[in-house]
Design a protein around this motif. Structure first.
Motif, PDB file in Angstrom:
ATOM      1  N   ALA A  15       0.982  -1.140   0.083  1.00 26.70           N
ATOM      2  CA  ALA A  15       0.179  -0.391   0.188  1.00 26.70           C
ATOM      3  C   ALA A  15       0.840   0.909   0.255  1.00 26.70           C
ATOM      4  N   VAL A  16       0.454   2.260  -1.018  1.00 24.58           N
ATOM      5  CA  VAL A  16       1.458   3.543  -1.264  1.00 24.58           C
ATOM      6  C   VAL A  16       0.922   4.301  -1.383  1.00 24.58           C
ATOM      7  N   PRO A  17       0.382   5.032   0.516  1.00 27.27           N
ATOM      8  CA  PRO A  17      -0.077   6.270   1.026  1.00 27.27           C
ATOM      9  C   PRO A  17      -0.423   8.091  -0.268  1.00 27.27           C
ATOM     10  N   PRO A  18      -0.847   8.525  -0.525  1.00 23.66           N
ATOM     11  CA  PRO A  18      -0.155   9.610  -1.725  1.00 23.66           C
ATOM     12  C   PRO A  18       1.024  10.237  -0.692  1.00 23.66           C
ATOM     13  N   GLY A  19       2.396  10.885  -1.709  1.00 21.33           N
ATOM     14  CA  GLY A  19       2.521  11.261  -1.093  1.00 21.33           C
ATOM     15  C   GLY A  19       4.026  10.895  -1.108  1.00 21.33           C
ATOM     16  N   HIS A  20       4.217   9.248  -1.137  1.00 22.15           N
ATOM     17  CA  HIS A  20       4.808   8.402  -0.439  1.00 22.15           C
ATOM     18  C   HIS A  20       5.796   7.527  -2.046  1.00 22.15           C
ATOM     19  N   ILE A  21       6.704   7.171  -2.539  1.00 17.61           N
ATOM     20  CA  ILE A  21       6.855   6.471  -3.182  1.00 17.61           C
ATOM     21  C   ILE A  21       7.463   4.706  -2.524  1.00 17.61           C
ATOM     22  N   VAL A  22       7.837   3.725  -3.383  1.00 20.34           N
ATOM     23  CA  VAL A  22       8.162   2.864  -3.314  1.00 20.34           C
ATOM     24  C   VAL A  22      10.075   2.803  -3.781  1.00 20.34           C
ATOM     25  N   ARG A  23      10.602   2.150  -2.250  1.00 17.20           N
ATOM     26  CA  ARG A  23      11.961   2.014  -3.174  1.00 17.20           C
ATOM     27  C   ARG A  23      12.528   0.963  -2.899  1.00 17.20           C
ATOM     28  N   THR A  24      13.878   0.476  -3.683  1.00 21.65           N
ATOM     29  CA  THR A  24      14.397  -1.529  -3.833  1.00 21.65           C
ATOM     30  C   THR A  24      15.349  -0.593  -4.194  1.00 21.65           C
ATOM     31  N   GLY A  25      16.424  -1.724  -3.386  1.00 16.81           N
ATOM     32  CA  GLY A  25      17.582  -2.033  -3.374  1.00 16.81           C
ATOM     33  C   GLY A  25      18.431  -3.234  -2.657  1.00 16.81           C
ATOM     34  N   TYR A  26      19.154  -3.723  -2.896  1.00 12.51           N
ATOM     35  CA  TYR A  26      19.903  -4.916  -2.002  1.00 12.51           C
ATOM     36  C   TYR A  26      20.311  -4.887  -0.972  1.00 12.51           C
ATOM     37  N   VAL A  27      20.092  -5.642   0.244  1.00  8.54           N
ATOM     38  CA  VAL A  27      20.447  -5.098   1.538  1.00  8.54           C
ATOM     39  C   VAL A  27      21.257  -6.549   1.375  1.00  8.54           C
ATOM     40  N   ALA A  28      22.569  -6.595   2.526  1.00  8.28           N
ATOM     41  CA  ALA A  28      23.144  -7.654   3.088  1.00  8.28           C
ATOM     42  C   ALA A  28      22.413  -8.553   4.112  1.00  8.28           C
ATOM     43  N   VAL A  29      21.981  -9.360   4.045  1.00  8.21           N
ATOM     44  CA  VAL A  29      21.510 -10.591   4.342  1.00  8.21           C
ATOM     45  C   VAL A  29      21.671 -10.607   5.637  1.00  8.21           C
ATOM     46  N   GLU A  30      23.227 -10.131   6.283  1.00 10.15           N
ATOM     47  CA  GLU A  30      23.430  -9.925   7.856  1.00 10.15           C
ATOM     48  C   GLU A  30      22.407  -8.878   8.420  1.00 10.15           C
ATOM     49  N   GLN A  31      21.918  -8.499   7.612  1.00  7.19           N
ATOM     50  CA  GLN A  31      20.888  -7.121   7.865  1.00  7.19           C
ATOM     51  C   GLN A  31      19.746  -7.262   7.769  1.00  7.19           C
ATOM     52  N   VAL A  32      18.855  -8.516   7.244  1.00  7.63           N
ATOM     53  CA  VAL A  32      18.226  -8.396   7.666  1.00  7.63           C
ATOM     54  C   VAL A  32      17.352  -9.490   8.473  1.00  7.63           C
ATOM     55  N   THR A  33      16.187  -8.917   9.137  1.00  7.70           N
ATOM     56  CA  THR A  33      15.600  -9.653  10.356  1.00  7.70           C
ATOM     57  C   THR A  33      14.135  -9.829  10.011  1.00  7.70           C
ATOM     58  N   MET A  34      13.426 -10.572  10.129  1.00 13.57           N
ATOM     59  CA  MET A  34      11.493 -10.936  10.400  1.00 13.57           C
ATOM     60  C   MET A  34      10.446 -10.637  10.710  1.00 13.57           C
ATOM     61  N   ALA A  35       9.767  -9.617  10.695  1.00 13.11           N
ATOM     62  CA  ALA A  35       8.653  -9.433  11.133  1.00 13.11           C
ATOM     63  C   ALA A  35       7.793 -10.439  11.816  1.00 13.11           C
ATOM     64  N   CYS A  36       7.728 -11.842  11.287  1.00 10.76           N
ATOM     65  CA  CYS A  36       7.417 -12.324  11.611  1.00 10.76           C
ATOM     66  C   CYS A  36       8.279 -14.217  11.304  1.00 10.76           C
ATOM     67  N   ARG A  37       8.174 -14.513  12.809  1.00 11.34           N
ATOM     68  CA  ARG A  37       8.562 -15.526  12.809  1.00 11.34           C
ATOM     69  C   ARG A  37       7.599 -16.714  13.319  1.00 11.34           C
ATOM     70  N   GLU A  38       6.845 -16.821  13.256  1.00 14.39           N
ATOM     71  CA  GLU A  38       6.114 -18.115  13.172  1.00 14.39           C
ATOM     72  C   GLU A  38       6.386 -19.195  11.881  1.00 14.39           C
ATOM     73  N   ARG A  39       6.049 -20.747  13.058  1.00 16.79           N
ATOM     74  CA  ARG A  39       6.622 -21.793  12.033  1.00 16.79           C
ATOM     75  C   ARG A  39       6.299 -21.833   9.779  1.00 16.79           C
ATOM     76  N   MET A  40       7.556 -21.790   9.449  1.00 18.83           N
ATOM     77  CA  MET A  40       7.098 -21.362   8.362  1.00 18.83           C
ATOM     78  C   MET A  40       7.100 -23.858   6.909  1.00 18.83           C
ATOM     79  N   THR A  41       5.943 -23.603   6.535  1.00 22.97           N
ATOM     80  CA  THR A  41       5.955 -24.968   6.190  1.00 22.97           C
ATOM     81  C   THR A  41       7.241 -24.648   5.063  1.00 22.97           C
ATOM     82  N   PRO A  42       7.834 -26.619   5.160  1.00 21.10           N
ATOM     83  CA  PRO A  42       9.159 -27.209   4.232  1.00 21.10           C
ATOM     84  C   PRO A  42       8.358 -26.799   2.724  1.00 21.10           C
TER      85      PRO A  42
END
Length: 102
Positions: A15-42
């Motif tokens: 969802a992009v509210p008015p006056g906002h933009i979508v940015r993309t970029g490459y991030v090092a995986v060691e800088q990434v964390t998950m918001a949802c840490r519930e079980r994932m199906t294999p």
């Protein structure tokens, strides 16, 4: 003429509210964390793993989305791809976030 592979759409809505933009970029995986840490199906993780494996060094679109929390990127939608990136030993992943237009 070069033939392009067929892309498969995913439901990674953002969802992009008015006056906002979508940015993309490459991030090092060691800088990434998950918001949802519930079980994932294999099977879901395997699907993301297989997709990344088939792409070689390319990154899929739409990119996992999330937000910045300090110097960490929090993945809100795309945690299976994040885990698959770790499994494949990738050092960076393409991500997307929304921010106010300056």
């Amino acid at each position: 003429m070069q033939v392009q592979p067929i892309a498969i759409a995913e439901d990674r809505s953002i969802a992009v509210p008015p006056g906002h933009i979508v940015r993309t970029g490459y991030v090092a995986v060691e800088q990434v964390t998950m918001a949802c840490r519930e079980r994932m199906t294999p099977g879901d993780v395997k699907g993301a793993y297989d997709r990344l494996l088939q792409l070689g060094g390319h990154q899929p679109w739409p990119a996992p989305r999330g937000h910045w929390q300090g110097d960490r990127f929090v993945v809100v939608d795309g945690r299976h791809q994040f885990v698959a990136s770790l499994m494949l030993g990738l050092t960076h992943m393409l991500v997307a976030w929304v921010e106010a237009d300056a």
